[in-house]
Design a protein around this motif. Structure first.
Motif, PDB file in Angstrom:
ATOM      1  N   TRP A 151       0.860  -1.186   0.000  1.00  0.00           N
ATOM      2  CA  TRP A 151       0.000   0.000   0.000  1.00  0.00           C
ATOM      3  C   TRP A 151       0.890   1.228   0.000  1.00  0.00           C
ATOM      4  CZ3 TRP A 151      -5.259   0.628  -0.349  1.00  0.00           C
ATOM      5  CH2 TRP A 151      -5.761   1.891  -0.033  1.00  0.00           C
ATOM      6  N   SER A 152       0.735   2.084  -0.978  1.00  0.00           N
ATOM      7  CA  SER A 152       1.636   3.223  -1.146  1.00  0.00           C
ATOM      8  C   SER A 152       1.136   4.459  -0.404  1.00  0.00           C
ATOM      9  CB  SER A 152       1.774   3.566  -2.634  1.00  0.00           C
ATOM     10  OG  SER A 152       0.554   4.084  -3.133  1.00  0.00           O
ATOM     11  N   SER A 153       2.047   5.403  -0.199  1.00  0.00           N
ATOM     12  CA  SER A 153       1.669   6.677   0.418  1.00  0.00           C
ATOM     13  C   SER A 153       0.716   7.450  -0.482  1.00  0.00           C
ATOM     14  CB  SER A 153       2.921   7.522   0.694  1.00  0.00           C
ATOM     15  OG  SER A 153       3.738   6.917   1.671  1.00  0.00           O
ATOM     16  N   GLU A 154       0.826   7.245  -1.790  1.00  0.00           N
ATOM     17  CA  GLU A 154      -0.092   7.906  -2.717  1.00  0.00           C
ATOM     18  C   GLU A 154      -1.510   7.385  -2.524  1.00  0.00           C
ATOM     19  OE1 GLU A 154      -1.584  10.523  -5.114  1.00  0.00           O
ATOM     20  OE2 GLU A 154       0.535  10.493  -4.566  1.00  0.00           O
ATOM     21  N   ASN A 155      -1.659   6.079  -2.319  1.00  0.00           N
ATOM     22  CA  ASN A 155      -2.976   5.518  -2.004  1.00  0.00           C
ATOM     23  C   ASN A 155      -3.528   6.140  -0.729  1.00  0.00           C
ATOM     24  OD1 ASN A 155      -2.985   3.799  -4.209  1.00  0.00           O
ATOM     25  ND2 ASN A 155      -2.129   2.072  -3.069  1.00  0.00           N
ATOM     26  N   SER A 156      -2.660   6.301   0.258  1.00  0.00           N
ATOM     27  CA  SER A 156      -3.082   6.887   1.534  1.00  0.00           C
ATOM     28  C   SER A 156      -3.527   8.335   1.350  1.00  0.00           C
ATOM     29  CB  SER A 156      -1.954   6.814   2.557  1.00  0.00           C
ATOM     30  OG  SER A 156      -1.655   5.473   2.877  1.00  0.00           O
ATOM     31  N   ARG A 157      -2.784   9.107   0.580  1.00  0.00           N
ATOM     32  CA  ARG A 157      -3.157  10.507   0.337  1.00  0.00           C
ATOM     33  C   ARG A 157      -4.531  10.594  -0.326  1.00  0.00           C
ATOM     34  NH1 ARG A 157       2.282  10.566  -1.244  1.00  0.00           N
ATOM     35  NH2 ARG A 157       3.629  11.630   0.267  1.00  0.00           N
ATOM     36  N   ARG A 158      -4.787   9.693  -1.253  1.00  0.00           N
ATOM     37  CA  ARG A 158      -6.074   9.706  -1.948  1.00  0.00           C
ATOM     38  C   ARG A 158      -7.218   9.393  -0.980  1.00  0.00           C
ATOM     39  NH1 ARG A 158      -8.808   5.589  -5.569  1.00  0.00           N
ATOM     40  NH2 ARG A 158      -7.210   4.180  -4.799  1.00  0.00           N
ATOM     41  N   MET A 159      -7.034   8.392  -0.113  1.00  0.00           N
ATOM     42  CA  MET A 159      -8.079   8.042   0.843  1.00  0.00           C
ATOM     43  C   MET A 159      -8.313   9.174   1.846  1.00  0.00           C
ATOM     44  SD  MET A 159      -9.488   5.252   0.050  1.00  0.00           S
ATOM     45  CE  MET A 159     -10.422   5.026   1.563  1.00  0.00           C
TER      46      MET A 159
END
Length: 214
Positions: free
Chosen positions: A159-167
């Motif tokens: 799970w990437s930090s980009e996925n986290s930013r989007r959520m």
């Protein structure tokens, strides 16, 4: 009183809820959404919701059926017995997952359903204390990957930090809807660099009308 713990995966909802259970008196009823363990109907709905054959639109309506069933048969009876209800996830997650991620329904329909839900339980609405648990993208990704690695050490998609930013961005949008249309007593708690006990202490400090501690 209804204490709601909300936020994206990795913000600490379940861990914090477990700590509240440990420290609470007998007047606490802790449950989850969807699929409250106190309702066979809700548990059945949860199983159908997560069936891969269930369409996104059908899942959306099942989630609302779960909310109404849980409030009518679990939460409201508990409040009438002067219990404190602890709930993991709320209708803001419905907005995030069903509208922003899956596009199950049009935005105006989702907001309309949220407002209808509020109006149905308006007499209990001021008893809700909504805690949005913040976490920065890097820490969110670390927690999710650590959990996934424990659950499936043979291998997993990181799970990437980009996925986290989007959520996080999606939940921030849901919070705007929450404040503008639902008018809930809402509070933010940053969980990034704080211990679970510190977070639980702040939750009880804010919701200080009921003391769950001995």
């Amino acid at each position: 009183m209804i204490i709601i713990l909300e936020g994206p995966d990795g913000c600490g909802k379940t861990t914090i809820a477990d700590e509240i259970r440990k420290q609470s008196k007998d007047n606490l009823l802790a449950t989850r959404c969807p699929g409250s363990e106190y309702s066979s109907v809700c548990k059945g709905l949860r199983l159908m919701m997560f069936d891969e054959k269930t369409s996104h639109r059908a899942q959306y309506h099942m989630i609302w059926a779960d909310f109404y069933q849980m409030f009518d048969t679990v939460i409201i009876p508990a409040l009438k017995l002067n219990k404190v209800v602890l709930l993991e996830r709320f209708i803001t997650s419905t907005y995030v997952y069903q509208y922003l991620l899956k596009n199950s329904m049009e935005k105006y329909s989702v907001i309309s359903d949220m407002v209808d839900f509020k109006n149905r339980y308006l007499e209990f609405w001021n008893q809700i204390f909504y805690f949005y648990l913040e976490v920065n993208p890097e820490e969110m990704s670390r927690r999710i990957n650590e959990r996934k690695n424990t659950d499936d050490p043979s291998g997993f998609d990181k799970w990437s930090s980009e996925n986290s930013r989007r959520m996080i961005q999606y939940y921030e949008e849901a919070l705007v809807i929450l404040k503008s249309h639902l008018h809930i007593n809402s509070y933010r708690i940053d969980t990034t660099n704080r211990t679970i006990k510190q977070i639980v202490k702040e939750i009880y400090y804010v919701a200080n009308r009921v003391n769950l501690y001995e």
